[in-house]
Design a protein around this motif. Structure first.
Motif, PDB file in Angstrom:
ATOM      1  N   VAL A  58      51.028  50.528  33.482  1.00 58.73           N
ATOM      2  CA  VAL A  58      49.414  50.223  33.969  1.00 58.73           C
ATOM      3  C   VAL A  58      49.707  48.394  34.417  1.00 58.73           C
ATOM      4  N   THR A  59      48.271  48.791  35.558  1.00 59.37           N
ATOM      5  CA  THR A  59      48.425  46.953  35.943  1.00 59.37           C
ATOM      6  C   THR A  59      47.121  47.459  36.051  1.00 59.37           C
ATOM      7  N   GLY A  60      46.468  46.245  35.480  1.00 56.39           N
ATOM      8  CA  GLY A  60      44.507  45.832  35.392  1.00 56.39           C
ATOM      9  C   GLY A  60      45.065  44.365  36.792  1.00 56.39           C
ATOM     10  N   ILE A  61      43.949  45.191  36.990  1.00 56.69           N
ATOM     11  CA  ILE A  61      42.980  43.265  38.236  1.00 56.69           C
ATOM     12  C   ILE A  61      42.357  43.654  37.765  1.00 56.69           C
ATOM     13  N   ASP A  62      41.334  42.133  37.267  1.00 48.89           N
ATOM     14  CA  ASP A  62      39.914  41.635  37.961  1.00 48.89           C
ATOM     15  C   ASP A  62      40.292  39.816  37.606  1.00 48.89           C
ATOM     16  N   GLY A  63      38.597  40.379  37.663  1.00 51.14           N
ATOM     17  CA  GLY A  63      38.470  38.294  37.477  1.00 51.14           C
ATOM     18  C   GLY A  63      39.082  37.749  36.359  1.00 51.14           C
ATOM     19  N   ALA A  64      39.464  36.504  36.348  1.00 51.00           N
ATOM     20  CA  ALA A  64      40.198  35.756  35.219  1.00 51.00           C
ATOM     21  C   ALA A  64      39.725  35.522  34.216  1.00 51.00           C
ATOM     22  N   TYR A  65      38.162  35.573  34.473  1.00 51.69           N
ATOM     23  CA  TYR A  65      37.022  35.231  33.350  1.00 51.69           C
ATOM     24  C   TYR A  65      37.269  36.179  31.998  1.00 51.69           C
ATOM     25  N   VAL A  66      38.305  37.702  32.284  1.00 59.23           N
ATOM     26  CA  VAL A  66      37.746  38.370  31.249  1.00 59.23           C
ATOM     27  C   VAL A  66      38.838  38.298  30.580  1.00 59.23           C
ATOM     28  N   ALA A  67      38.279  38.349  28.693  1.00 61.02           N
ATOM     29  CA  ALA A  67      39.068  37.939  27.770  1.00 61.02           C
ATOM     30  C   ALA A  67      39.418  38.917  27.378  1.00 61.02           C
ATOM     31  N   GLN A  68      39.914  39.334  25.821  1.00 58.08           N
ATOM     32  CA  GLN A  68      40.210  40.545  25.051  1.00 58.08           C
ATOM     33  C   GLN A  68      40.704  41.151  25.993  1.00 58.08           C
ATOM     34  N   MET A  69      41.470  41.442  26.624  1.00 58.80           N
ATOM     35  CA  MET A  69      42.958  41.940  26.607  1.00 58.80           C
ATOM     36  C   MET A  69      43.261  42.981  26.453  1.00 58.80           C
ATOM     37  N   VAL A  70      43.209  44.203  26.548  1.00 62.68           N
ATOM     38  CA  VAL A  70      44.070  45.393  25.828  1.00 62.68           C
ATOM     39  C   VAL A  70      45.293  45.529  26.455  1.00 62.68           C
ATOM     40  N   ILE A  71      45.478  44.920  27.657  1.00 61.37           N
ATOM     41  CA  ILE A  71      46.794  45.945  27.951  1.00 61.37           C
ATOM     42  C   ILE A  71      47.801  44.604  28.491  1.00 61.37           C
ATOM     43  N   ASP A  72      49.020  45.149  29.153  1.00 60.83           N
ATOM     44  CA  ASP A  72      50.135  43.604  28.917  1.00 60.83           C
ATOM     45  C   ASP A  72      50.102  43.195  29.972  1.00 60.83           C
ATOM     46  N   ASN A  73      50.011  43.889  31.403  1.00 59.29           N
ATOM     47  CA  ASN A  73      50.218  43.751  32.438  1.00 59.29           C
ATOM     48  C   ASN A  73      49.084  43.792  33.589  1.00 59.29           C
ATOM     49  N   PHE A  74      48.533  42.008  33.347  1.00 58.33           N
ATOM     50  CA  PHE A  74      46.891  41.701  33.944  1.00 58.33           C
ATOM     51  C   PHE A  74      47.361  40.840  35.209  1.00 58.33           C
ATOM     52  N   ILE A  75      46.449  40.553  35.944  1.00 59.90           N
ATOM     53  CA  ILE A  75      46.628  40.411  37.489  1.00 59.90           C
ATOM     54  C   ILE A  75      44.773  39.887  37.395  1.00 59.90           C
ATOM     55  N   PRO A  76      45.147  38.153  37.175  1.00 65.12           N
ATOM     56  CA  PRO A  76      43.689  37.918  37.353  1.00 65.12           C
ATOM     57  C   PRO A  76      43.054  37.275  39.048  1.00 65.12           C
ATOM     58  N   HIS A  77      42.250  37.585  39.268  1.00 69.60           N
ATOM     59  CA  HIS A  77      42.163  37.879  41.304  1.00 69.60           C
ATOM     60  C   HIS A  77      40.484  38.251  41.076  1.00 69.60           C
ATOM     61  N   ASP A  78      40.063  37.586  42.292  1.00 65.22           N
ATOM     62  CA  ASP A  78      38.426  37.457  42.357  1.00 65.22           C
ATOM     63  C   ASP A  78      38.343  38.755  43.844  1.00 65.22           C
ATOM     64  N   LEU A  79      38.041  40.333  42.953  1.00 60.86           N
ATOM     65  CA  LEU A  79      38.137  40.909  44.034  1.00 60.86           C
ATOM     66  C   LEU A  79      37.073  41.127  44.757  1.00 60.86           C
ATOM     67  N   ALA A  80      36.312  40.046  44.864  1.00 63.12           N
ATOM     68  CA  ALA A  80      35.390  39.822  45.677  1.00 63.12           C
ATOM     69  C   ALA A  80      36.193  38.695  47.273  1.00 63.12           C
ATOM     70  N   THR A  81      37.527  38.962  47.174  1.00 67.61           N
ATOM     71  CA  THR A  81      38.690  38.862  48.484  1.00 67.61           C
ATOM     72  C   THR A  81      39.231  39.364  47.911  1.00 67.61           C
ATOM     73  N   PRO A  82      40.144  39.645  49.683  1.00 67.27           N
ATOM     74  CA  PRO A  82      41.052  40.941  49.956  1.00 67.27           C
ATOM     75  C   PRO A  82      41.792  40.817  48.458  1.00 67.27           C
ATOM     76  N   ILE A  83      42.576  41.538  47.588  1.00 65.00           N
ATOM     77  CA  ILE A  83      43.898  42.162  47.429  1.00 65.00           C
ATOM     78  C   ILE A  83      44.797  41.886  47.841  1.00 65.00           C
ATOM     79  N   PRO A  84      45.994  41.036  47.116  1.00 63.90           N
ATOM     80  CA  PRO A  84      47.287  40.429  48.313  1.00 63.90           C
ATOM     81  C   PRO A  84      47.972  42.065  48.408  1.00 63.90           C
TER      82      PRO A  84
END
Length: 206
Positions: A58-84
Motif C-alpha cells: 500500500v501507498t498513501g498520498i495526502d497533504g503534508a499536514y497529516v500527522a500520526q500516520m499508521v502506514i509506512d509508505n506515505f507521499i505528502p502532496h497537495d491534492l489540489a494540484t496534479p498528482i505526479p
C-alpha cells in the motif's frame, strides 16, 4: 487546507473510518485481489492499513499536514494540484470522501489522475447537502460518473447496495461508495446513481 484538517479532525473520524474499513476492505480485496493499492487522500492511512493487513503493498498520498500516520509508505502532496505521473500505476486506487474537499476546477483533473493510477478505482464523494469539514464541491454521483466516463471507466453500484443497510459502516460510505473500472461499460444514464440514503436524507432536511 492544513488549518481545516487538524489532528482533532482526524481524531473525530478515526473510529468510524477504521471500523468501516475493517468491514469493507475485505470485500473489495476479495473482489479484485489487488497486489498494489494507492489510497488518494488517505488521511492517517486507516483504510490503506486494512488493505496492507490483507496482503497488499500500500501507498498513501495526502497533504503534508497529516500527522500520526499508521502506514509506512506515505507521499505528502497537495491534492489540489496534479498528482505526479512518476508515482507509477497500481492495481487499485481508493479515494474515499476526498474529491468534495477540492475546488470544482480540480474535479476533472483529479478524476484523470485517479484513472492514470489504476484500472479500478473505489471512489466516494459527498453529495449536495452532506455536511462536513471543508466541503467545496459536493456533487451527485452522476457528475463523477460522467467524468470517469470521459476516460472510458464504467461504474458498478453493487458494493454500495451490499453495504446500504449495515449500520456498522459510516453512512457516508454507504451513501456514496462506487467502483469505477475500465472493464465496465459507462452508463447511458448515470442519473440512476443519484439515490439518497434515508439517514443522509435526514441531514438535508435539517
Amino acid at each position: 487546507m492544513a488549518t481545516s484538517y487538524t489532528p482533532d479532525f482526524y481524531d473525530t473520524i478515526a473510529n468510524g473510518s477504521e471500523r468501516s474499513a475493517k468491514i469493507v476492505a475485505p470485500l473489495i480485496a476479495e473482489a479484485f485481489t489487488p497486489i498494489t493499492v494507492i489510497d488518494v487522500g488517505c488521511g492517517r492511512g486507516l483504510w490503506a492499513r486494512e488493505f496492507a493487513r490483507l496482503g497488499a503493498d500500500v501507498t498513501g498520498i495526502d497533504g503534508a499536514y497529516v500527522a500520526q500516520m499508521v502506514i509506512d509508505n506515505f507521499i505528502p502532496h497537495d491534492l489540489a494540484t496534479p498528482i505526479p505521473p512518476t508515482l507509477g500505476t497500481f492495481d487499485l486506487a481508493v479515494s474515499l470522501e476526498v474529491a468534495e474537499h477540492l475546488p470544482e476546477s480540480r474535479a476533472a483533473g483529479f478524476v484523470a489522475d485517479l484513472c492514470a493510477l489504476a484500472p479500478t478505482v473505489v471512489f466516494s464523494a459527498a453529495i449536495p447537502y452532506q455536511t462536513g469539514t471543508g466541503h467545496l464541491n459536493c456533487q451527485w454521483p452522476s457528475y463523477w460518473a460522467r467524468l470517469f466516463a470521459d476516460h472510458d471507466y464504467g461504474v458498478t453500484d453493487s458494493l454500495r447496495r451490499e453495504l446500504w443497510t449495515d449500520p456498522r459502516i459510516e453512512v457516508w460510505y454507504r451513501q456514496n461508495i462506487l467502483i469505477f473500472s475500465t472493464t465496465t461499460e459507462p452508463l447511458d444514464d448515470p442519473e440512476i446513481l443519484n439515490i439518497v440514503h434515508p439517514e443522509m436524507h435526514a441531514w438535508g432536511r435539517r
